[in-house]
Design a protein around this motif. Structure first.
Motif, short mmCIF file in Angstrom:
data_model
loop_
_atom_site.label_atom_id
_atom_site.label_comp_id
_atom_site.label_asym_id
_atom_site.label_seq_id
_atom_site.Cartn_x
_atom_site.Cartn_y
_atom_site.Cartn_z
N LEU A 70 0.79 -0.91 0.29
CA LEU A 70 0.02 0.09 0.10
C LEU A 70 0.79 1.01 -0.06
N THR A 74 -0.84 6.16 1.83
CA THR A 74 -2.58 5.61 2.21
C THR A 74 -3.21 5.97 2.79
N TRP A 78 -9.03 3.31 3.42
CA TRP A 78 -8.73 2.97 2.59
C TRP A 78 -9.69 2.53 1.23
N ARG A 254 1.30 0.01 5.03
CA ARG A 254 1.53 0.95 4.15
C ARG A 254 2.84 0.16 4.17
#
Length: 369
Positions: A70, A74, A78, A254
């Motif tokens: 990700l 983000t 999301w 992430r």
């Protein structure tokens, strides 16, 4: 190895044994049903996918690695943001994993660096790194080494990271202690099956690639079957729907590397702009991206389908009840009519495209009005 892996951008490292014989019947049945579609290399390698020691003689263990993808920026929620992208039929929708740098390059380089660190500690050893680049049962190895379990959508799922990550492997000629396998936690959930636009997940843990939008827009080189074209919507490269619907992805992590930051030219762009790219522009804009491997012809094929779907959507909006004279409706109808005209003009300009494949999809798209 976990510490080395984290220093290199990996989120988790595991070790699996090489006896995958229990996975062979399922693999054989999947191939016999033709669920691999045009991916003939999968049938060509046959059961070698389940036999690491045949793929690389001397292999005694497989080091597995997870890398989250990700983009670093983000936002929270999301999944809802991504669902909203479906609601704009004139926007080109690219799968999340493909908005940044080509993961093959990123993982392969860092897996090799991990192997080099192992060699420095253990002494020289035979090895080979893989990232979705050879007949390897990646999900099976990931499950056996504790990176996650096979979800009903057939992707690896982790309680700590959902499914938004890449997998990589290092085949080694050393017998390393295996890490504990992961237990499954899908339960009675069927969110991914229910969300698939083309019902490609024909049963829990069973995917018919021939129906999958990711396969149709990336792996499949010929005409997209007409029955699936309306279901593609505005998806022009890949599809994330089964992952967006998965409850476990509220834990998706992430990326720690900037490589997977979304490129502006591939995120939230209009179909008309993307369809207007020449081959030179396409190559320049997708440099270092996994999208480049489908080539300009398939790119335009996919976009022609999306333009046809947008044209149909604009036509529906343009057909509002004429008795309703509200200003907002008039404005919306006018915008839809303008968009419809632009879409038709772009498609009409491509009616004589040098590619027969593109021409066929453009003709179909124009008929959607």
């Amino acid at each position: 190895m976990q510490a080395w892996g984290r220093e290199l951008g990996f989120s988790q490292i595991g070790v699996a044994a090489v006896d995958l014989s229990s996975a062979e019947p399922g693999l054989q049945a999947w191939l016999e049903q033709g669920f691999h579609g045009d991916m003939h290399y999968m049938a060509a390698h046959g059961l070698k996918r389940a036999r690491p020691a045949e793929l690389l003689p001397g292999t005694l263990s497989v080091v597995t690695a997870r890398m989250d993808y990700l983009p670093r920026d983000t936002p929270a929620g999301w999944q809802a943001v991504e669902w909203q992208r479906h609601d704009d039929p004139a926007q080109g929708l690219v799968s999340l994993y493909a908005r940044g740098r080509d993961y093959h390059k990123v993982l392969r380089q860092r897996l090799q660096q991990l192997a080099d660190r192992m060699a420095a500690q253990l002494g020289p050893f035979g090895h080979r790194v893989f990232t979705d680049s050879a007949p390897v049962l990646e999900v099976e190895l990931a499950s056996r080494s504790g990176l996650g379990w096979r979800g009903k959508h057939t992707l690896t799922l982790s309680r700590d990271a959902g499914s938004m990550f890449f997998l990589g492997e290092i085949f080694v000629d050393r017998a390393l202690p295996a890490t504990a396998p992961a237990s499954a936690h899908c339960g009675q959930c069927s969110a991914c099956l229910d969300a698939c636009p083309t019902q490609a997940i024909v049963a829990p843990y069973r995917l018919d690639a021939r129906r999958c939008i990711s396969y149709l827009t990336i792996e499949h080189g010929g005409p997209i079957p007409p029955e699936f074209r309306p279901l593609l919507g505005n998806r022009i490269y890949g599809c994330d729907d089964c992952q967006l619907a998965c409850p476990w992805n509220k834990f998706a992590q992430r990326a720690v590397l900037p490589d997977f930051d979304a490129r502006t030219q591939l995120t939230g762009r209009g179909l008309l702009e993307l369809f207007g790219w020449s081959e030179e522009q396409f190559l320049r804009q997708t440099e270092g991206s996994p999208i480049r491997r489908i080539g300009h012809e398939r790119w335009r094929r996919n976009l022609a389908v999306a333009l046809g779907n947008a044209l149909r959507a604009a036509g529906m909006a343009d057909g509002s009840d004429p008795a309703d004279q509200a200003a907002s409706v008039e404005s919306s109808t006018s915008a839809a009519a303008s968009l419809k005209a632009e879409l038709r003009a772009a498609l009409q300009a491509a009616i004589d495209d040098p590619s027969a494949l593109v021409r066929e999809h453009v003709t179909w798209a124009l008929a959607q009005s």
